[in-house]
Structure formats: C-alpha cells, structure tokens
Design a protein around this motif. Structure first.
Motif, PDB file in Angstrom:
ATOM      1  N   VAL A   1      56.019  18.658  65.775  1.00  0.00           N
ATOM      2  CA  VAL A   1      55.473  19.858  65.133  1.00  0.00           C
ATOM      3  C   VAL A   1      54.899  19.495  63.774  1.00  0.00           C
ATOM      4  O   VAL A   1      55.540  18.804  62.977  1.00  0.00           O
ATOM      5  CB  VAL A   1      56.560  20.948  64.960  1.00  0.00           C
ATOM      6  N   GLU A   2      53.675  19.948  63.522  1.00  0.00           N
ATOM      7  CA  GLU A   2      53.076  19.845  62.195  1.00  0.00           C
ATOM      8  C   GLU A   2      53.329  21.166  61.479  1.00  0.00           C
ATOM      9  O   GLU A   2      53.056  22.232  62.022  1.00  0.00           O
ATOM     10  CB  GLU A   2      51.565  19.615  62.300  1.00  0.00           C
ATOM     11  N   PHE A   3      53.822  21.090  60.271  1.00  0.00           N
ATOM     12  CA  PHE A   3      54.091  22.302  59.509  1.00  0.00           C
ATOM     13  C   PHE A   3      53.045  22.485  58.418  1.00  0.00           C
ATOM     14  O   PHE A   3      52.644  21.522  57.752  1.00  0.00           O
ATOM     15  CB  PHE A   3      55.476  22.242  58.862  1.00  0.00           C
ATOM     16  N   VAL A   4      52.629  23.729  58.241  1.00  0.00           N
ATOM     17  CA  VAL A   4      51.813  24.130  57.103  1.00  0.00           C
ATOM     18  C   VAL A   4      52.611  25.201  56.373  1.00  0.00           C
ATOM     19  O   VAL A   4      52.964  26.228  56.956  1.00  0.00           O
ATOM     20  CB  VAL A   4      50.441  24.672  57.535  1.00  0.00           C
ATOM     21  N   VAL A   5      52.917  24.951  55.115  1.00  0.00           N
ATOM     22  CA  VAL A   5      53.863  25.789  54.385  1.00  0.00           C
ATOM     23  C   VAL A   5      53.140  26.827  53.545  1.00  0.00           C
ATOM     24  O   VAL A   5      52.198  26.500  52.805  1.00  0.00           O
ATOM     25  CB  VAL A   5      54.770  24.914  53.492  1.00  0.00           C
ATOM     26  N   TYR A   6      53.593  28.066  53.682  1.00  0.00           N
ATOM     27  CA  TYR A   6      53.097  29.153  52.835  1.00  0.00           C
ATOM     28  C   TYR A   6      54.261  29.686  52.016  1.00  0.00           C
ATOM     29  O   TYR A   6      55.283  30.126  52.565  1.00  0.00           O
ATOM     30  CB  TYR A   6      52.489  30.278  53.673  1.00  0.00           C
ATOM     31  N   ASP A   7      54.122  29.636  50.713  1.00  0.00           N
ATOM     32  CA  ASP A   7      55.133  30.179  49.805  1.00  0.00           C
ATOM     33  C   ASP A   7      54.804  31.645  49.550  1.00  0.00           C
ATOM     34  O   ASP A   7      53.792  31.971  48.919  1.00  0.00           O
ATOM     35  CB  ASP A   7      55.122  29.386  48.496  1.00  0.00           C
TER      36      ASP A   7
ATOM     37  N   GLY B   1      48.105  31.975  47.264  1.00  0.00           N
ATOM     38  CA  GLY B   1      48.657  31.018  48.214  1.00  0.00           C
ATOM     39  C   GLY B   1      47.980  31.102  49.560  1.00  0.00           C
ATOM     40  O   GLY B   1      47.790  30.078  50.241  1.00  0.00           O
ATOM     41  N   MET B   2      47.606  32.318  49.963  1.00  0.00           N
ATOM     42  CA  MET B   2      46.869  32.462  51.217  1.00  0.00           C
ATOM     43  C   MET B   2      45.524  31.747  51.145  1.00  0.00           C
ATOM     44  O   MET B   2      45.135  31.037  52.077  1.00  0.00           O
ATOM     45  CB  MET B   2      46.651  33.950  51.531  1.00  0.00           C
ATOM     46  N   ARG B   3      44.817  31.940  50.043  1.00  0.00           N
ATOM     47  CA  ARG B   3      43.515  31.288  49.910  1.00  0.00           C
ATOM     48  C   ARG B   3      43.653  29.776  49.956  1.00  0.00           C
ATOM     49  O   ARG B   3      42.832  29.076  50.564  1.00  0.00           O
ATOM     50  CB  ARG B   3      42.853  31.721  48.594  1.00  0.00           C
ATOM     51  N   GLU B   4      44.703  29.254  49.325  1.00  0.00           N
ATOM     52  CA  GLU B   4      44.934  27.814  49.354  1.00  0.00           C
ATOM     53  C   GLU B   4      45.199  27.337  50.777  1.00  0.00           C
ATOM     54  O   GLU B   4      44.691  26.297  51.209  1.00  0.00           O
ATOM     55  CB  GLU B   4      46.113  27.464  48.449  1.00  0.00           C
ATOM     56  N   LEU B   5      45.996  28.095  51.528  1.00  0.00           N
ATOM     57  CA  LEU B   5      46.282  27.729  52.917  1.00  0.00           C
ATOM     58  C   LEU B   5      45.014  27.799  53.769  1.00  0.00           C
ATOM     59  O   LEU B   5      44.777  26.932  54.614  1.00  0.00           O
ATOM     60  CB  LEU B   5      47.371  28.642  53.468  1.00  0.00           C
ATOM     61  N   TRP B   6      44.194  28.824  53.539  1.00  0.00           N
ATOM     62  CA  TRP B   6      42.941  28.931  54.298  1.00  0.00           C
ATOM     63  C   TRP B   6      42.031  27.737  54.033  1.00  0.00           C
ATOM     64  O   TRP B   6      41.380  27.236  54.946  1.00  0.00           O
ATOM     65  CB  TRP B   6      42.218  30.235  53.934  1.00  0.00           C
ATOM     66  N   ARG B   7      42.008  27.276  52.780  1.00  0.00           N
ATOM     67  CA  ARG B   7      41.196  26.089  52.470  1.00  0.00           C
ATOM     68  C   ARG B   7      41.758  24.860  53.179  1.00  0.00           C
ATOM     69  O   ARG B   7      41.001  24.025  53.693  1.00  0.00           O
ATOM     70  CB  ARG B   7      41.156  25.867  50.957  1.00  0.00           C
ATOM     71  N   GLU B   8      43.094  24.766  53.218  1.00  0.00           N
ATOM     72  CA  GLU B   8      43.726  23.623  53.876  1.00  0.00           C
ATOM     73  C   GLU B   8      43.389  23.576  55.360  1.00  0.00           C
ATOM     74  O   GLU B   8      43.243  22.492  55.947  1.00  0.00           O
ATOM     75  CB  GLU B   8      45.244  23.705  53.684  1.00  0.00           C
ATOM     76  N   LEU B   9      43.262  24.751  55.982  1.00  0.00           N
ATOM     77  CA  LEU B   9      42.996  24.831  57.422  1.00  0.00           C
ATOM     78  C   LEU B   9      41.545  25.200  57.734  1.00  0.00           C
ATOM     79  O   LEU B   9      41.236  25.614  58.858  1.00  0.00           O
ATOM     80  CB  LEU B   9      43.943  25.841  58.065  1.00  0.00           C
TER      81      LEU B   9
END
Length: 362
Positions: free
Chosen positions: A60-66, A73-81
């Motif tokens: 499993v690959e995890f992508v962490v959202y705090d 934090g959502m915007r950062e996660l969206w950029r990551e993905l």
C-alpha cells in the motif's frame, strides 16, 4: 447510464482518513483487493494519526492528509497527486471534508456508499454506489466496496506491521509478567460519553490479579483527562496489580502492547479494533454505541452490551425503532455496565482461549 467499473483495475484509490478503529476495519478490504488483483497499485489517502498506526502496511502506498491543515493541506495533496489518475476511487468516508478533498482527485469512476448510508450527501460526490446493506457492521460496509468491484474472496486478513522497535518499546512498559491491557478512555469528542468508571475498572483489575494472576497495564493518550482517569484507577488498586502506562507509548508501541496482552478490555475505541486486527482476545464495553454495528468483529460474542438498555432508558424507544447506528448521547449511559458484567465476560474469554495463569494469593 451507470459509469462502468474496471474489470482489471491497475490503480485503485482508497479515500479513508479516520478514525483508528475504522482504518483497522478497512484493512481486510485492502487485503481482499490485493488477493483479487495482486498486480494492482493501491494508494490510500489517510489521516496523519491513522498513518502512524498503519505505516508499513504491505503493498500500500499512503498519501497523508493532516486534517489540521484544512483547505491548504487539500491543495498541497492535490498538487502531489496532480499526475495521478485512479481507475477507481473508493470513497469510503462519509464526511463532507473527505468529499471536498475528493473533488481534487482524478478518477475514471468514483464509488461511494448507497444513499441510506451516505452521510453528508456523499452520494452527490460519487458515480457508483455499493448495494444497500441494512444493519451492516462497519467492517462489512467496507467489504461491500470490494464486492461491488467483483472481488470473490472476502475472507478476513490483516497482517498489520508491528516493527521490532515497537516490540522493544512495549517490553520496557510491560515487563515479563503476563498482563491484561486496559484502555479506559475513548476519543474525547463532543458528547461522546463512551468512558466507563474508574471504580468499575478497579474491580476488574482486582479480579484479574487475584483470580488469573494478570497484572493490568493501563494505556491511552497523554491528555489531561486520560492521565487523571489513570490516576483515579491506580489509587483504587493494589500497587502490584497495575502499571499506569497512559501517555507513554507510541501508536506502534500500543500495537505491540496489545499483541502481547492476554486480553484487552476497553470501550468502543481504537484499541478494541486493534486487538481484533491482531487476534488478541478483547472484551468491548458498549452502551452508547451499537455493538452490532461497531463491536470488535471477531470477538462480538464477548461484548458487554448495554446498548438496548441505554436506548430504552435514555431515548425511551425500542432499539428496533431508532435509526441503525444511532448513538445514545447521555453521560450516564455507560453506568448501565456493571463490574460483574465485565468480569463474567473476561472469565469466559480467558477460559475459552485457555490463557489463564496460576492465581496469586489474595
């Protein structure tokens, strides 16, 4: 027209941020997906605390959202993905925050709960929905996602990673003697009311020590309320019968402590589901939440169940007349559980598992 589901998904997205007990209950679904499609890539979008519990989960690959990071934090996660597109996104969190987070993820098809289970209008954010399953346990609801995709083998498997460093951490707290692990406090969310009494736990500790030769190891977070509860329990017990380790372990260390325990006693909270995932015998204490929906799945026969009494006493209704999973939000509901109820279930559990030790002298 229904959006088609992939016959052979290459990349599966799982969106489930919280909570500790829920992510433990979700792992068998991940394992079922892995058995069906061993070559598929699985990316799990998960909360920060929950990641610290499951980090190292194989395949499993995890992508962490705090969650504390909010929209930033959502915007950062969206950029990551940004360059990631899922063949299917399993939207397994019935919360508006998770649905907003899902908007920035790319997926060919988004699968969510059926309308009856889709809280916070989650069904508006998904294109396919799992089949209705009235009165389902949380773990079964997660497996419904795998079943919709065509997974055939839904047998239960966890294989949670417990690193050697966590085992060593646990050993410094537990010592060499056999022990009963008690996690007395549930998450202190608003109007949660899942905690039992210090006096009740002290009675169980005395019984476990005298009748089974098991010292009690208290665990929990480092909040003021939890530390105060631990102190109240400790003051009611003989010193040799209890070790107060509240606030002294990491989450992985807690996993190792649970793995090494002869049994666990706790209210509806993460530790009962961790114990369930590790195969450790557990007595769950339930009055404000429905154990048919949220008990430790493999140890449901050993739950102390006062939920029907709480519904009748504080909601003035029969359990069949209220919505599935409705909580009894009354501060006195857990007082319906008596020490003799817990002791009886603990004795049954220890006898069934043949894990008792020679009793100490009183």
């Amino acid at each position: 027209m229904k959006h088609p589901l992939p016959a052979e998904p290459r990349h599966i997205g799982v969106l489930r941020l919280s909570a500790l007990g829920d992510v433990c209950n979700l792992v068998p679904t991940v394992r079922a997906l892995q058995r069906q499609w061993p070559e598929a890539r699985i990316t799990w979008i998960i909360g920060k605390t929950e990641y610290s519990l499951l980090t190292g989960l194989s395949g499993v690959e995890f992508v962490v959202y705090d969650k504390a990071a909010g929209l930033a934090g959502m915007r950062e996660l969206w950029r990551e993905l940004a360059e990631t597109r899922f063949d299917v996104l399993l939207h397994m969190q019935q919360a508006l925050r998770a649905s907003v987070l899902s908007l920035g993820l790319k997926a060919d098809v988004r699968v969510g709960y059926d309308k009856a289970r889709a809280k916070d209008a989650q069904h508006w954010f998904t294109q396919r929905h799992i089949a209705p399953h009235p009165r389902a346990h949380v773990l079964e609801s997660f497996l419904d996602f795998a079943q919709l995709l065509g997974v055939e083998d839904l047998s239960l498997d966890w294989n949670l990673p417990v690193p050697e460093s966590a085992v060593a951490e646990a050993a410094t707290l537990s010592g060499q003697a056999p022990y009963l692990l008690l996690s007395p406090c549930a998450n202190p969310r608003l109007r949660n009311f899942r905690n039992w009494s210090a006096e009740g736990y002290a009675a169980v500790i005395e019984h476990a020590w005298v009748q089974h030769g098991l010292k009690a190891l208290l665990t929990g977070g480092g909040s003021t309320a939890e530390r105060e509860m631990g102190e109240r329990i400790r003051r009611l017990c003989r010193p040799e019968a209890v070790v107060d380790a509240i606030g002294r372990s990491s989450l992985k260390g807690l996993l190792a402590l649970i793995q090494g325990a002869r049994a666990v006693v706790a209210p509806d909270s993460g530790p009962v589901h961790m114990a369930n995932a590790l195969g450790t015998p557990v007595v769950g204490l339930y009055a404000t939440t429905n154990p048919d929906r949220a008990a430790p799945y493999q140890w449901r026969d050993y739950v102390v169940d006062r939920y029907p009494d709480a519904v009748r006493t504080y909601l003035h209704k029969e359990p069949e007349a209220i919505p599935w999973g409705q909580r009894v939000r009354h501060p006195d509901a857990m007082s319906l559980i008596h020490a003799e109820d817990v002791i009886a279930q603990l004795d049954r559990l220890l006898a069934a598992r043949n894990v008792t030790e020679t009793p100490n002298e009183a």
